[in-house]
Write an enzyme that holds these catalytic residues in place. Structure first.
Site, PDB file in Angstrom:
ATOM      1  N   PHE A 284      -1.970   1.719 -12.618  1.00 37.54           N
ATOM      2  CA  PHE A 284      -1.879   2.656 -11.495  1.00 37.54           C
ATOM      3  C   PHE A 284      -1.059   3.893 -11.830  1.00 37.54           C
ATOM      4  O   PHE A 284      -0.257   4.365 -11.030  1.00 37.54           O
ATOM      5  CB  PHE A 284      -1.260   1.928 -10.291  1.00 37.54           C
TER       6      PHE A 284
ATOM      7  N   LYS B 206      -4.464   5.463   5.928  1.00 41.97           N
ATOM      8  CA  LYS B 206      -4.201   4.896   7.260  1.00 41.97           C
ATOM      9  C   LYS B 206      -2.996   3.955   7.250  1.00 41.97           C
ATOM     10  O   LYS B 206      -2.224   3.934   8.197  1.00 41.97           O
ATOM     11  CB  LYS B 206      -5.460   4.216   7.806  1.00 41.97           C
TER      12      LYS B 206
ATOM     13  N   CYS C 257      -7.847   2.633   3.219  1.00 39.62           N
ATOM     14  CA  CYS C 257      -6.577   1.895   3.330  1.00 39.62           C
ATOM     15  C   CYS C 257      -5.325   2.743   3.150  1.00 39.62           C
ATOM     16  O   CYS C 257      -4.493   2.798   4.051  1.00 39.62           O
ATOM     17  CB  CYS C 257      -6.574   0.735   2.346  1.00 39.62           C
TER      18      CYS C 257
ATOM     19  N   TYR D  90      -2.388   6.848 -12.999  1.00 40.99           N
ATOM     20  CA  TYR D  90      -3.253   8.003 -13.212  1.00 40.99           C
ATOM     21  C   TYR D  90      -2.938   9.144 -12.243  1.00 40.99           C
ATOM     22  O   TYR D  90      -2.374   8.923 -11.180  1.00 40.99           O
ATOM     23  CB  TYR D  90      -4.718   7.576 -13.096  1.00 40.99           C
TER      24      TYR D  90
ATOM     25  N   ARG E 175     -14.923   7.183   2.820  1.00 41.38           N
ATOM     26  CA  ARG E 175     -13.863   7.435   3.794  1.00 41.38           C
ATOM     27  C   ARG E 175     -12.676   8.148   3.135  1.00 41.38           C
ATOM     28  O   ARG E 175     -12.132   7.666   2.155  1.00 41.38           O
ATOM     29  CB  ARG E 175     -13.412   6.114   4.450  1.00 41.38           C
TER      30      ARG E 175
ATOM     31  N   ASN F 139       0.818  -1.219   0.000  1.00 44.90           N
ATOM     32  CA  ASN F 139       0.000   0.000   0.000  1.00 44.90           C
ATOM     33  C   ASN F 139       0.851   1.269   0.000  1.00 44.90           C
ATOM     34  O   ASN F 139       0.501   2.253  -0.646  1.00 44.90           O
ATOM     35  CB  ASN F 139      -0.980  -0.003   1.176  1.00 44.90           C
TER      36      ASN F 139
END
Ligand code: NAD
Length: 442
Positions: free
Chosen positions: A255, A269, A266, A257, A334, A214
């Site tokens: 990924f 945090k 996710c 963009y 969120r 992440n």
């Protein structure tokens, strides 16, 4: 296999439904009675493509059930997945209170040996902590059942969660006991049989894999957003830059963009949590701090473009907004950039006419916009543009990609579009007579 999944959020409900789909007998447990009742009656309370059908099918087949009765679920099953939330604490660390509550309950309620699987995203060392917590409770009861705690981080993405779970890019299992690794391999075999995507390792390493992934992806977004901002200043077009960059296999097309900053439950945090973990080990994770700082700044880029055009005082101005969710394919609000962008406009006196295909009910919750008189919601995306001074695109929903521009032009007070997702071709927009402004382009 007989499985209990604790926590029926995006991860728990998808995990439970997908294991059931493969013929396992699964019970999903949540402390939220309303949520459980909705799932049990086949009304999936969250938006995730394909989940409704899968839940309905497996409820009917009796391979899937929902309950608030944790004790019964622990008693009747051999593998217990923990999939509860791990929101950020004030200091950025992951709040493990829900995970440890479940661990305590397991220790208080278990009546036979169990494999307990941490599916929640948890910091390094949590598998050890969960095991210790369960053993302490067992000791209080004078019991001594075998407990194996496995780290099994989840890599699904909201919006494509069912597809991601059914065909995972990888399954990561962190466990010390080879027998337990074999059991987990067997459980995941139907999902991984086509390609070898099963990685086993020790629990601490598995815990780090999730945060590493992440943080890497979040950093990739911040790098691209930074490049997009430079393009906009330099008179270049980031959309072409990212395509040409992505042709290099070391960079890759996925990924790549640019947009109004990452949100969701996710990335923000998990980056914060890894920074805190690093700090606890005496390491200053500067690169990831910068990833967050760049992202915070990025959330203000689109609203600043509006202010540059209309001035600081937006009294009497109306903006038609397409997209509220933090990304396409979900109703999750969120940390959505839409919150910052819309609040920045309202703060200056603007009124908002908003449309999102799935997230409008969520946007009205108290923790997001609440009952804000400055925001009107429209089921029809075109109606949200009627009489607006400009249109803003914040989320990259597919149905926003090729809209009826003639209709849009008719509805808007003036033909002005602020594109936060680089969805449209600048040249085409110019030909259609739009004053078109986009992130990543001058
Ligand atoms: N959402 C994602 O895309 C995603 C992807 C990968 C990993 N994760 C991780 O998975 C975990 C869950 O995420 P989510 O988005 O599904 O969370 P969520 O907030 O949507 O759901 C969590 C659920 O757990 C329930 N819960 C909390 N405490 C409980 C308890 N003691 N007993 C029973 N139920 C309890 C809550 O009621 C809620 O329904 C987090 O650690 C998250 O970081 C999330």
């Amino acid at each position: 296999m007989k499985i209990a999944v604790i926590g029926t959020g995006y991860v728990g409900s998808v995990t439970g439904a997908c294991f059931a789909e493969m013929g396992n007998k699964v019970v999903c447990v949540d402390k939220d009675q309303k949520k459980v009742d909705q799932f049990a009656s086949g009304k999936v309370p969250l938006h995730e493509k394909g989940l409704d059908e899968m839940v309905e099918r497996n409820l009917k087949n009796k391979t899937l059930s929902f309950t608030t009765d944790l004790k019964d679920a622990i008693k009747k099953n051999d593998i217990v997945f923990i999939a509860v939330g791990t929101p950020p604490n004030e200091d950025g660390s992951a709040d493990l209170s829900h995970v440890l509550d479940v661990a305590r309950s397991i220790g208080q309620m278990m009546e036979h040996p169990l494999i307990v699987v941490d599916k929640s995203t948890v910091p390094v060392g949590t598998a050890e902590l969960v095991k210790k917590t369960i053993l302490e409770e067992l000791e209080k009861r004078g019991e001594n059942f075998e407990v194996n705690v496995v780290s099994n981080p989840e890599f699904l993405a909201q919006g494509s969660a069912v597809g991601d779970f059914m065909e995972p890019s990888r399954v990561v299992i962190g466990a010390d006991d080879p027998k337990v690794i074999e059991t987990m391999k067997e459980l995941y075999e139907p999902f991984t049989h086509r390609e070898s995507r099963f990685f086993s390792m020790d629990p601490k390493t598995a815990e780090i894999v999730k945060y590493a992934s992440n943080c890497f992806l979040a950093a990739k977004i911040s790098v691209n957003n930074e490049l997009a901002n430079i393009c906009a200043k330099a008179g270049a077009d980031f959309d072409h830059v990212r395509r040409a960059m992505g042709a290099d296999p070391r960079i890759g097309e996925a990924f790549m963009y640019a947009g109004p900053g990452f949100g969701g439950s996710c990335f923000p945090k998990d980056v914060k949590a890894l920074i805190k973990t690093a700090k606890d080990f005496g390491y200053d994770a500067e690169m990831f701090k910068q990833t967050l700082d760049t992202n915070e700044k990025q959330k203000f880029v689109l609203s600043q473009m509006v202010v540059d055009e209309f001035g600081e005082d937006l009294q009497g101005k109306v903006f038609g907004v397409w997209g509220l969710a933090f990304k396409a394919g979900t109703d999750d609000m969120r940390e959505s950039s839409a919150l910052t962008i819309i609040n920045e406009l309202i703060k200056r006196g603007a009124k908002i006419q908003a449309h999102d295909p799935e997230a409008m009910h969520m946007a009205k919750h108290e923790e997001y916009f609440g009952e804000n008189p400055n925001i009107a919601y429209f089921e029809d995306k075109y109606k949200a543009l009627k009489g607006a001074d400009a249109m803003l695109v914040i989320t990259e929903w597919k149905e926003f990609r090729t809209p009826d521009f003639t209709e849009i032009k008719k509805l808007l007070n003036q033909p002005m579009i602020f594109d936060g997702r680089l969805l449209y071709e600048p040249k085409k927009m110019q030909e259609l007579g739009f004053d078109y402004k986009s992130i990543g382009r001058s």
